[in-house]
Enzyme design. Structure first.
Site, PDB file in Angstrom:
ATOM      1  N   CYS A 194       7.861  -0.768  -1.858  1.00 54.88           N
ATOM      2  CA  CYS A 194       7.487  -0.578  -0.966  1.00 54.88           C
ATOM      3  C   CYS A 194       7.067   0.642   0.315  1.00 54.88           C
ATOM      4  O   CYS A 194       7.992   1.636  -0.728  1.00 54.88           O
ATOM      5  CB  CYS A 194       7.805  -1.851   0.390  1.00 54.88           C
ATOM      6  SG  CYS A 194       9.193  -2.040   0.836  1.00 54.88           S
ATOM      7  N   GLY A 195       7.072   1.107   1.376  1.00 55.97           N
ATOM      8  CA  GLY A 195       7.186   2.282   1.658  1.00 55.97           C
ATOM      9  C   GLY A 195       8.691   2.740   1.854  1.00 55.97           C
ATOM     10  O   GLY A 195       9.192   3.774   0.767  1.00 55.97           O
ATOM     11  N   THR A 196       9.247   1.611   2.598  1.00 58.78           N
ATOM     12  CA  THR A 196      10.894   2.729   2.206  1.00 58.78           C
ATOM     13  C   THR A 196      11.783   2.139   0.830  1.00 58.78           C
ATOM     14  O   THR A 196      13.306   3.014   0.686  1.00 58.78           O
ATOM     15  CB  THR A 196      11.535   1.753   3.779  1.00 58.78           C
ATOM     16  OG1 THR A 196      11.975   0.625   3.805  1.00 58.78           O
ATOM     17  CG2 THR A 196      11.101   3.116   4.327  1.00 58.78           C
ATOM     18  N   GLY A 197      11.453   0.521   0.955  1.00 61.66           N
ATOM     19  CA  GLY A 197      11.748  -0.628  -0.460  1.00 61.66           C
ATOM     20  C   GLY A 197      13.326  -1.349   0.009  1.00 61.66           C
ATOM     21  O   GLY A 197      13.487  -1.951  -0.167  1.00 61.66           O
ATOM     22  N   ILE A 198      12.913  -1.673   1.672  1.00 58.24           N
ATOM     23  CA  ILE A 198      14.424  -2.161   2.896  1.00 58.24           C
ATOM     24  C   ILE A 198      13.212  -3.744   2.951  1.00 58.24           C
ATOM     25  O   ILE A 198      13.629  -4.634   2.968  1.00 58.24           O
ATOM     26  CB  ILE A 198      14.232  -1.288   3.486  1.00 58.24           C
ATOM     27  CG1 ILE A 198      15.293   0.215   4.202  1.00 58.24           C
ATOM     28  CG2 ILE A 198      14.790  -2.071   4.504  1.00 58.24           C
ATOM     29  CD1 ILE A 198      14.972   0.686   5.226  1.00 58.24           C
ATOM     30  N   GLY A 199      11.960  -4.053   2.989  1.00 52.86           N
ATOM     31  CA  GLY A 199      11.614  -4.528   3.320  1.00 52.86           C
ATOM     32  C   GLY A 199      11.154  -5.556   2.308  1.00 52.86           C
ATOM     33  O   GLY A 199      11.845  -6.764   1.940  1.00 52.86           O
ATOM     34  N   MET A 200      10.943  -4.693   0.815  1.00 56.20           N
ATOM     35  CA  MET A 200      11.219  -5.477  -0.098  1.00 56.20           C
ATOM     36  C   MET A 200      12.551  -6.027  -0.708  1.00 56.20           C
ATOM     37  O   MET A 200      12.622  -7.259  -1.714  1.00 56.20           O
ATOM     38  CB  MET A 200      10.227  -4.350  -1.142  1.00 56.20           C
ATOM     39  CG  MET A 200       8.485  -4.557  -1.660  1.00 56.20           C
ATOM     40  SD  MET A 200       8.114  -5.682  -1.994  1.00 56.20           S
ATOM     41  CE  MET A 200       6.271  -4.840  -1.587  1.00 56.20           C
ATOM     42  N   HIS A 227       0.946  -1.242  -0.528  1.00 52.75           N
ATOM     43  CA  HIS A 227       0.190   0.017   0.164  1.00 52.75           C
ATOM     44  C   HIS A 227       0.508   1.241  -0.104  1.00 52.75           C
ATOM     45  O   HIS A 227       0.625   2.016  -0.054  1.00 52.75           O
ATOM     46  CB  HIS A 227      -1.001   0.473   1.013  1.00 52.75           C
ATOM     47  CG  HIS A 227       0.090  -0.378   2.157  1.00 52.75           C
ATOM     48  ND1 HIS A 227      -0.257  -1.681   2.686  1.00 52.75           N
ATOM     49  CD2 HIS A 227      -0.250   0.543   3.449  1.00 52.75           C
ATOM     50  CE1 HIS A 227       0.552  -1.907   4.357  1.00 52.75           C
ATOM     51  NE2 HIS A 227       0.628  -0.652   4.295  1.00 52.75           N
ATOM     52  N   HIS A 270      26.745  -2.347 -12.565  1.00 52.71           N
ATOM     53  CA  HIS A 270      27.807  -2.487 -12.399  1.00 52.71           C
ATOM     54  C   HIS A 270      27.351  -4.274 -11.176  1.00 52.71           C
ATOM     55  O   HIS A 270      27.895  -4.720 -11.167  1.00 52.71           O
ATOM     56  CB  HIS A 270      27.947  -2.180 -10.675  1.00 52.71           C
ATOM     57  CG  HIS A 270      28.917  -0.694 -11.814  1.00 52.71           C
ATOM     58  ND1 HIS A 270      30.047  -0.337 -10.863  1.00 52.71           N
ATOM     59  CD2 HIS A 270      28.752  -0.332 -12.648  1.00 52.71           C
ATOM     60  CE1 HIS A 270      30.828   0.601 -11.413  1.00 52.71           C
ATOM     61  NE2 HIS A 270      30.240   0.195 -12.956  1.00 52.71           N
TER      62      HIS A 270
END
Length: 128
Positions: free
Chosen positions: A64-70, A8, A97
């Site tokens: 996702c919100g931060t991209g970290i979880g995904m 979301h 790279h």
């Protein structure tokens, strides 16, 4: 074929990315979600990473919100090289790279316009 999904927190950017892929005539599949209702990001990250991992898709894009979880979810799958990008340099280096086959973005970190530009950079870059 490219597979694309979000949670979301990344839904609006995902929709803009799908429009870009359609505009560029790039074969793609929307792996969800279909609206802004709250969802669990690992479910959608696994759909995209699984498709790339088993060869059903050439590459993927996750938001996702931060991209970290995904990023964490996707990189658990064999043959997946998911890279989180926040700016033009990291988007370009992800492909050039690291040969990232999944681009991950943070929908609450970059604007929709910035996110679409990062996808363009990643799509146009070539692995060195």
């Amino acid at each position: 074929m490219y597979v694309v999904a979000s949670d979301h927190g990344g839904f609006e950017l995902k929709e803009a990315i799908l429009a870009l892929l359609k505009e560029r005539d790039i074969e793609h599949k929307d792996m969800g979600p279909v609206n802004l209702d709250s969802v669990d990001y690992p479910d959608f990250g696994a759909k995209v990473a699984g498709a790339v991992s088993n060869g059903d898709a050439d590459a993927g894009i996750l938001v996702c919100g931060t991209g970290i979880g995904m990023s964490i979810v996707a990189n658990k799958f064999p043959r997946v090289r998911a890279a989180l990008a926040h700016d033009s340099f990291t988007a370009q280096m992800a492909k050039e790279h690291n040969n990232a086959n999944i681009l991950v973005l943070g929908g609450r970190i970059v604007s929709v316009a910035e996110g679409v530009e990062l996808v363009k950079i990643w799509l146009d870059a070539e692995y060195e």
